[in-house]
Design a protein around this motif. Structure first.
Motif, PDB file in Angstrom:
ATOM      1  N   ARG A  48       0.822  -1.220   0.000  1.00  0.00           N
ATOM      2  CA  ARG A  48       0.000   0.000   0.000  1.00  0.00           C
ATOM      3  C   ARG A  48       0.856   1.270   0.000  1.00  0.00           C
ATOM      4  O   ARG A  48       0.590   2.225  -0.716  1.00  0.00           O
ATOM      5  N   PHE A  49       1.918   1.297   0.809  1.00  0.00           N
ATOM      6  CA  PHE A  49       2.688   2.523   0.993  1.00  0.00           C
ATOM      7  C   PHE A  49       4.039   2.517   0.272  1.00  0.00           C
ATOM      8  O   PHE A  49       4.719   3.535   0.234  1.00  0.00           O
ATOM      9  N   GLY A  50       4.437   1.375  -0.292  1.00  0.00           N
ATOM     10  CA  GLY A  50       5.644   1.323  -1.098  1.00  0.00           C
ATOM     11  C   GLY A  50       6.911   0.942  -0.366  1.00  0.00           C
ATOM     12  O   GLY A  50       7.944   0.723  -1.004  1.00  0.00           O
ATOM     13  N   SER A  51       6.866   0.871   0.951  1.00  0.00           N
ATOM     14  CA  SER A  51       8.061   0.535   1.708  1.00  0.00           C
ATOM     15  C   SER A  51       7.685   0.294   3.167  1.00  0.00           C
ATOM     16  O   SER A  51       6.593   0.679   3.605  1.00  0.00           O
ATOM     17  N   LEU A  52       8.611  -0.298   3.895  1.00  0.00           N
ATOM     18  CA  LEU A  52       8.505  -0.415   5.347  1.00  0.00           C
ATOM     19  C   LEU A  52       9.531   0.495   6.025  1.00  0.00           C
ATOM     20  O   LEU A  52       9.573   0.589   7.240  1.00  0.00           O
ATOM     21  N   LEU A  53      10.355   1.151   5.226  1.00  0.00           N
ATOM     22  CA  LEU A  53      11.469   1.929   5.750  1.00  0.00           C
ATOM     23  C   LEU A  53      11.108   3.397   5.931  1.00  0.00           C
ATOM     24  O   LEU A  53      10.581   4.046   5.017  1.00  0.00           O
ATOM     25  N   CYS A  54      11.440   3.896   7.092  1.00  0.00           N
ATOM     26  CA  CYS A  54      11.209   5.296   7.406  1.00  0.00           C
ATOM     27  C   CYS A  54      11.938   6.209   6.411  1.00  0.00           C
ATOM     28  O   CYS A  54      11.393   7.219   5.978  1.00  0.00           O
ATOM     29  N   SER A  55      13.138   5.835   6.045  1.00  0.00           N
ATOM     30  CA  SER A  55      13.918   6.665   5.116  1.00  0.00           C
ATOM     31  C   SER A  55      13.227   6.837   3.770  1.00  0.00           C
ATOM     32  O   SER A  55      13.430   7.841   3.088  1.00  0.00           O
ATOM     33  N   GLN A  56      12.393   5.874   3.387  1.00  0.00           N
ATOM     34  CA  GLN A  56      11.689   5.953   2.113  1.00  0.00           C
ATOM     35  C   GLN A  56      10.283   6.518   2.257  1.00  0.00           C
ATOM     36  O   GLN A  56       9.729   7.061   1.301  1.00  0.00           O
ATOM     37  N   LEU A  57       9.692   6.393   3.435  1.00  0.00           N
ATOM     38  CA  LEU A  57       8.324   6.862   3.644  1.00  0.00           C
ATOM     39  C   LEU A  57       8.253   8.315   4.105  1.00  0.00           C
ATOM     40  O   LEU A  57       7.312   9.018   3.767  1.00  0.00           O
ATOM     41  N   ARG A  58       9.225   8.752   4.859  1.00  0.00           N
ATOM     42  CA  ARG A  58       9.225  10.111   5.406  1.00  0.00           C
ATOM     43  C   ARG A  58       9.304  11.114   4.252  1.00  0.00           C
ATOM     44  O   ARG A  58      10.184  11.005   3.389  1.00  0.00           O
TER      45      ARG A  58
END
Length: 150
Positions: free
Chosen positions: A97-107
């Motif tokens: 749904r959001f494209g990643s589990l990583l904060c560096s990619q979601l922030r």
């Protein structure tokens, strides 16, 4: 009040009044939606779960959701295997749904020293809505439909 509006208001309060991170906010709001009490130790344990303490690793929105699934699952007497399965599928669907589990990619702006606080406010509201609906619709929690206002 509509669930999405409630979530947005609670995210705003958690971020701007209480100045807590995304994992703590996720835990608080999900616990309110599902009527689950959280011990102070649980909230204390989430204090460093915003991208692994700012290391930009796994996102606190994911971690908060996973923690809540474990708490709710244990409270509802699910087996450890059922909780593990639910966590796995939550992570998989969150990533889809959001494209990643990583904060560096979601922030929204990554991690820059002079970023303003709480850049993830809108994403947090979306992720908590996603988690609440995931739990409500999860086969492991199918018996809980009447316990959540989503």
């Amino acid at each position: 009040m509509e669930v999405e509006a409630y979530i947005a208001r609670r995210v705003l309060d958690c971020y701007w009044q209480d100045d807590v991170n995304c994992a703590t906010t996720t835990l608080r709001v999900l616990s309110e939606l599902y009527g689950v009490s959280l011990e102070k130790q649980v909230l204390h344990s989430a204090v460093g779960l915003h991208g692994a303490g700012g290391f930009a690793a796994q996102c606190g929105l994911v971690e908060g959701g996973l923690l809540f699934i474990g708490i709710l699952g244990a409270e509802r007497k699910l087996t450890p295997e059922a909780i593990i399965s639910c966590c796995y599928h939550f992570a998989r669907t969150f990533e889809a749904r959001f494209g990643s589990l990583l904060c560096s990619q979601l922030r929204p702006e990554g991690f820059i020293a002079d970023n303003p606080p709480h850049l993830c406010e809108a994403l947090t509201a979306q992720a908590i809505s996603f988690a609440a609906l995931y739990i409500k619709n999860s086969p492991e929690f199918a018996c809980l439909e009447s316990t959540c206002s989503t």
